[in-house]
Write a protein that holds these residues in place. Structure first.
Motif, PDB file in Angstrom:
ATOM      1  N   GLN A 157       0.794 -11.054  11.849  1.00 51.46           N
ATOM      2  CA  GLN A 157       1.836 -11.752  11.301  1.00 51.46           C
ATOM      3  C   GLN A 157       1.402 -12.473  10.208  1.00 51.46           C
ATOM      4  OE1 GLN A 157       4.153 -13.291  14.406  1.00 51.46           O
ATOM      5  NE2 GLN A 157       5.063 -11.188  15.054  1.00 51.46           N
ATOM      6  N   VAL A 158       0.548 -11.897   9.302  1.00 52.88           N
ATOM      7  CA  VAL A 158       0.208 -12.516   7.978  1.00 52.88           C
ATOM      8  C   VAL A 158       0.084 -11.777   6.791  1.00 52.88           C
ATOM      9  CG1 VAL A 158      -1.187 -14.408   9.239  1.00 52.88           C
ATOM     10  CG2 VAL A 158      -2.172 -12.426   8.462  1.00 52.88           C
ATOM     11  N   PHE A 159       0.383 -12.115   5.693  1.00 51.98           N
ATOM     12  CA  PHE A 159       0.045 -11.355   4.446  1.00 51.98           C
ATOM     13  C   PHE A 159      -1.467 -11.749   4.143  1.00 51.98           C
ATOM     14  CE2 PHE A 159       4.425 -12.003   4.121  1.00 51.98           C
ATOM     15  CZ  PHE A 159       5.118 -10.828   3.736  1.00 51.98           C
ATOM     16  N   LYS A 160      -2.137 -10.437   3.701  1.00 52.35           N
ATOM     17  CA  LYS A 160      -3.324 -10.444   3.141  1.00 52.35           C
ATOM     18  C   LYS A 160      -3.299  -9.979   1.832  1.00 52.35           C
ATOM     19  CE  LYS A 160      -6.562  -7.442   3.867  1.00 52.35           C
ATOM     20  NZ  LYS A 160      -7.878  -6.651   4.311  1.00 52.35           N
ATOM     21  N   ARG A 161      -3.744 -10.881   0.774  1.00 51.79           N
ATOM     22  CA  ARG A 161      -3.953 -10.569  -0.654  1.00 51.79           C
ATOM     23  C   ARG A 161      -5.338 -10.504  -0.889  1.00 51.79           C
ATOM     24  NH1 ARG A 161      -0.528  -9.398  -4.998  1.00 51.79           N
ATOM     25  NH2 ARG A 161      -1.068  -9.985  -6.929  1.00 51.79           N
ATOM     26  N   THR A 162      -5.950  -9.375  -1.575  1.00 47.36           N
ATOM     27  CA  THR A 162      -7.059  -9.241  -1.515  1.00 47.36           C
ATOM     28  C   THR A 162      -7.324  -9.063  -3.172  1.00 47.36           C
ATOM     29  OG1 THR A 162      -7.515  -7.977   0.432  1.00 47.36           O
ATOM     30  CG2 THR A 162      -9.214  -7.716  -1.052  1.00 47.36           C
ATOM     31  N   TYR A 163      -8.274  -9.716  -3.515  1.00 44.55           N
ATOM     32  CA  TYR A 163      -8.710  -9.727  -5.116  1.00 44.55           C
ATOM     33  C   TYR A 163     -10.139  -9.198  -4.882  1.00 44.55           C
ATOM     34  CZ  TYR A 163      -4.893 -12.998  -5.653  1.00 44.55           C
ATOM     35  OH  TYR A 163      -3.875 -13.586  -5.787  1.00 44.55           O
TER      36      TYR A 163
ATOM     37  N   GLU B 140      -2.383  -5.768  -1.740  1.00 47.39           N
ATOM     38  CA  GLU B 140      -1.834  -6.653  -0.657  1.00 47.39           C
ATOM     39  C   GLU B 140      -1.141  -5.990   0.407  1.00 47.39           C
ATOM     40  OE1 GLU B 140       0.780 -10.314  -1.761  1.00 47.39           O
ATOM     41  OE2 GLU B 140       2.420  -8.950  -0.828  1.00 47.39           O
ATOM     42  N   THR B 141      -1.197  -6.511   1.655  1.00 45.55           N
ATOM     43  CA  THR B 141      -0.660  -5.872   2.609  1.00 45.55           C
ATOM     44  C   THR B 141      -0.297  -6.935   3.737  1.00 45.55           C
ATOM     45  OG1 THR B 141      -1.245  -3.944   4.231  1.00 45.55           O
ATOM     46  CG2 THR B 141      -3.171  -5.787   3.996  1.00 45.55           C
ATOM     47  N   TYR B 142       0.565  -6.486   4.587  1.00 42.72           N
ATOM     48  CA  TYR B 142       1.001  -7.285   5.719  1.00 42.72           C
ATOM     49  C   TYR B 142       0.329  -6.935   6.945  1.00 42.72           C
ATOM     50  CZ  TYR B 142       3.983  -9.766   8.760  1.00 42.72           C
ATOM     51  OH  TYR B 142       4.459 -10.725   9.987  1.00 42.72           O
ATOM     52  N   LEU B 143      -0.536  -7.734   7.498  1.00 50.14           N
ATOM     53  CA  LEU B 143      -1.274  -7.599   8.828  1.00 50.14           C
ATOM     54  C   LEU B 143       0.040  -7.746  10.079  1.00 50.14           C
ATOM     55  CD1 LEU B 143      -4.535  -8.856   8.043  1.00 50.14           C
ATOM     56  CD2 LEU B 143      -3.647  -6.499   7.817  1.00 50.14           C
TER      57      LEU B 143
ATOM     58  N   LEU C 120      -6.968 -13.609   0.552  1.00 52.67           N
ATOM     59  CA  LEU C 120      -6.156 -15.106   0.960  1.00 52.67           C
ATOM     60  C   LEU C 120      -5.186 -14.542   1.855  1.00 52.67           C
ATOM     61  CD1 LEU C 120      -4.770 -17.503   0.097  1.00 52.67           C
ATOM     62  CD2 LEU C 120      -3.472 -16.307  -1.841  1.00 52.67           C
ATOM     63  N   TYR C 121      -5.137 -15.253   2.988  1.00 50.83           N
ATOM     64  CA  TYR C 121      -4.293 -15.106   4.198  1.00 50.83           C
ATOM     65  C   TYR C 121      -3.014 -16.133   4.335  1.00 50.83           C
ATOM     66  CZ  TYR C 121      -7.862 -11.725   5.929  1.00 50.83           C
ATOM     67  OH  TYR C 121      -8.440 -10.566   6.216  1.00 50.83           O
TER      68      TYR C 121
END
Length: 113
Positions: free
Chosen positions: A102-108, A95-98, A67-68
């Motif tokens: 300039q987006v958050f990436k939440r990985t499931y 979760e990480t910030y790219l 999810l970006y």
């Protein structure tokens, strides 16, 4: 352990969120641009096979759902987590910030048939 959900089933459920969804990446061309966040990408990252009598009788796919978002979005995260819980899909979030995008990436990470 994986549920009885397939990649196709997962795609349908993700699409039902109303958030743009693509497998791996959005195809970008002169006529079609990638959507602005929020959007979802999902990708099969590994397959585990279980064998009996020299045959693979069960294959389980590890899938990352990403999810970006332009900012931390608890509402969208809750939407994805509810979808996974309702489908009885256990998940492992990260979760990480790219910075470059300039987006958050939440990985499931989930497992499907």
């Amino acid at each position: 352990m994986a549920s009885k959900m397939t990649l196709s089933d997962l795609h349908k459920r993700l699409k039902a969120t109303g958030i743009p969804v693509a497998y791996s990446h959005f195809k970008v061309s002169e006529e079609s641009q990638a959507p602005a966040p929020p959007y979802i990408l999902y990708l099969e990252t590994a397959t585990t096979s279980f064998y009996a009598d020299n045959k693979a009788y069960k294959r389980i796919k590890s899938v990352d759902i990403e999810l970006y978002t332009a900012k931390k979005d608890l509402e969208k995260e809750s939407l994805i987590e509810k979808l996974l819980n309702d489908a009885n899909l256990p998940y492992q979030p990260d979760e990480t910030y790219l910075e470059s995008q300039q987006v958050f990436k939440r990985t499931y990470e989930v497992w499907v048939d």
